[in-house]
Scaffold this motif. Sequence first.
Motif, short mmCIF file in Angstrom:
data_model
loop_
_atom_site.label_atom_id
_atom_site.label_comp_id
_atom_site.label_asym_id
_atom_site.label_seq_id
_atom_site.Cartn_x
_atom_site.Cartn_y
_atom_site.Cartn_z
N ALA A 171 43.07 45.76 45.38
CA ALA A 171 42.94 44.60 44.50
C ALA A 171 43.73 43.42 45.04
O ALA A 171 43.24 42.28 45.04
CB ALA A 171 43.40 44.94 43.08
N MET A 172 44.94 43.67 45.50
CA MET A 172 45.73 42.59 46.09
C MET A 172 45.03 42.04 47.33
O MET A 172 45.00 40.82 47.56
CB MET A 172 47.13 43.10 46.48
CG MET A 172 48.00 43.52 45.32
SD MET A 172 48.39 42.15 44.17
CE MET A 172 47.41 42.63 42.76
N GLY A 408 35.78 37.39 46.25
CA GLY A 408 36.72 38.47 46.53
C GLY A 408 36.30 39.77 45.89
O GLY A 408 36.39 40.84 46.50
N ALA A 409 35.82 39.70 44.65
CA ALA A 409 35.36 40.91 43.95
C ALA A 409 34.17 41.52 44.67
O ALA A 409 34.10 42.74 44.88
CB ALA A 409 35.01 40.57 42.50
N GLY A 410 33.23 40.68 45.08
CA GLY A 410 32.05 41.18 45.78
C GLY A 410 32.37 41.80 47.12
O GLY A 410 31.74 42.77 47.54
N SER A 411 33.41 41.28 47.78
CA SER A 411 33.76 41.78 49.11
C SER A 411 34.35 43.19 49.07
O SER A 411 34.47 43.84 50.12
CB SER A 411 34.76 40.83 49.78
OG SER A 411 36.04 40.94 49.18
N LEU A 442 33.54 54.96 45.01
CA LEU A 442 33.32 54.63 43.59
C LEU A 442 34.48 53.80 43.04
O LEU A 442 34.27 52.92 42.22
CB LEU A 442 33.13 55.90 42.78
CG LEU A 442 31.77 56.59 42.92
CD1 LEU A 442 31.68 57.80 41.98
CD2 LEU A 442 30.62 55.62 42.63
N MET A 443 35.70 54.09 43.48
CA MET A 443 36.83 53.29 43.03
C MET A 443 36.67 51.84 43.44
O MET A 443 36.91 50.91 42.66
CB MET A 443 38.14 53.85 43.61
CG MET A 443 39.41 53.14 43.14
SD MET A 443 39.81 51.65 44.09
CE MET A 443 40.36 52.36 45.62
N LEU A 447 36.32 48.66 41.01
CA LEU A 447 37.20 47.52 41.23
C LEU A 447 36.39 46.23 41.31
O LEU A 447 36.73 45.21 40.69
CB LEU A 447 37.98 47.73 42.53
CG LEU A 447 39.31 47.02 42.75
CD1 LEU A 447 40.34 47.49 41.75
CD2 LEU A 447 39.80 47.29 44.17
N SER A 448 35.31 46.27 42.06
CA SER A 448 34.46 45.09 42.26
C SER A 448 33.78 44.65 40.97
O SER A 448 33.80 43.47 40.61
CB SER A 448 33.41 45.39 43.33
OG SER A 448 32.52 44.31 43.49
#
Length: 462
Positions: A171-172, A408-411, A442-443, A447-448
Amino acid sequence: MSALLALPLAGTDLVEPVAGGGQLVAAALIGIGLIVLLITVLKLHPFLALILGGLTVGIVAGENVNDVLTSFTTGFGTTAAGVGSLIALGAMFAKLLADSGGADQIVDTIVGRASGRMLPWAMALVGAIIGLPMFFEIGLVLLMPVIYLVSKRAQVSLVTVGIPALAGLSAMHGFVPPHPGPVTAIGYLDANLGVTLALGLVVAIPTIIVAGPLFGMLAGRWVVLDAPDTWESEEREVSERPSFGVTLATVLLPVVLMLSKAVADIVVDDPDRTVQQVFDVIGNPFVALLIAVLVAMVTFGRGSGMGLQKISDTVTAALPPIAGILVIVSAGGGFKQVLVDTGIGTRLADWADGANVSVLLLAWVLAVLIRLATGSATIATITASSLMVSLVDGLSTGEVSLVVLAVGAGSLFFSHVNDAGFWLVKEYFGMTVGQTIKTWSLMETVLSVTGLFVVLILGIFI
């Protein structure tokens, strides 16, 4: 409701396209397709793939070759001067943290005070704190012996305590500067770093909770693994360490400095006042990280008993491992500039405006597609944010920051067999490919998707 949902592009200053919409779309698709092909099939280094992809885009779009070369080298140089310096300073800071034993101090202090049921939450916190200054791969290597030890002592599945730590690290890496992805997107989209940092932390906290301790409990039931005995005797103690308080304060120093500028922009809001100018300087990401590195030389270096030569050697050793990242990100800047100068972003903005597509959802989808195709979060961020440059014209400061976070989420979406991180996790955890997909992959997906969900909620109010 936020303008992010409607893409208000009228009246913005967009680049005049060099060709018709069909030709530009074809140029973009051919260029991106070539990059994917070169990286995934021919195993060409992303640096070379981005150069060839950028040149292909410009040539297919009908630009003069010399103009394409000028666009690429201009973007390369600008990115190397801006983003590259931040990545270098961040690597120096992280190396000092690791070699001084400061990272071990954070881990031992937090994990040592956690009860059995709170261990996954403690591991998520450790992963997040270690992940603030460190690249994912470095943080993973550093934390794996601790994950082994905690799993063995608590007699719980390696996955149960490992997934939360990985969630914090990942996440960071995806949401918070000074990591290459967020910093690159901030530079390309001209986002405010302090605002993006603040919103990135807001997005990261609930995302880590969902993808870390909560998903980790499920994943730990699906895949039960014991820690290998070979790591039981791993020695991580150092003769001297900086204290936990000093270590944590130093880690958070650049974050506080960058956030202080964002606060001053809101509270003072007067560029002519001295106090505003002071915060503008110390909150500049380059200055904030430079100050943090200089302070870390004292708190981490001298504080752990290092001599001046050892501190110098440590800082020097931080740079060679990131050379590849620097040239990839810089080449991405060249690729981005070609896309901008051909006007492809303008055509994409026109299409999105007519289709009434959410700019946040579009940014996320573009990053997801590139991530799935190349396996690289950095390449996904570079490509997606390059395509979004023209679409953020006219958006507010907060809205542009949310676009950065959507990218960032998509990446981070569904790391699989074409991602080096997938194999790194598989080998360290001793899992099969299937088990790695059921846990790590899956994690990353949770997260995404959770990150996108939080970004969309914030988009309603900003």
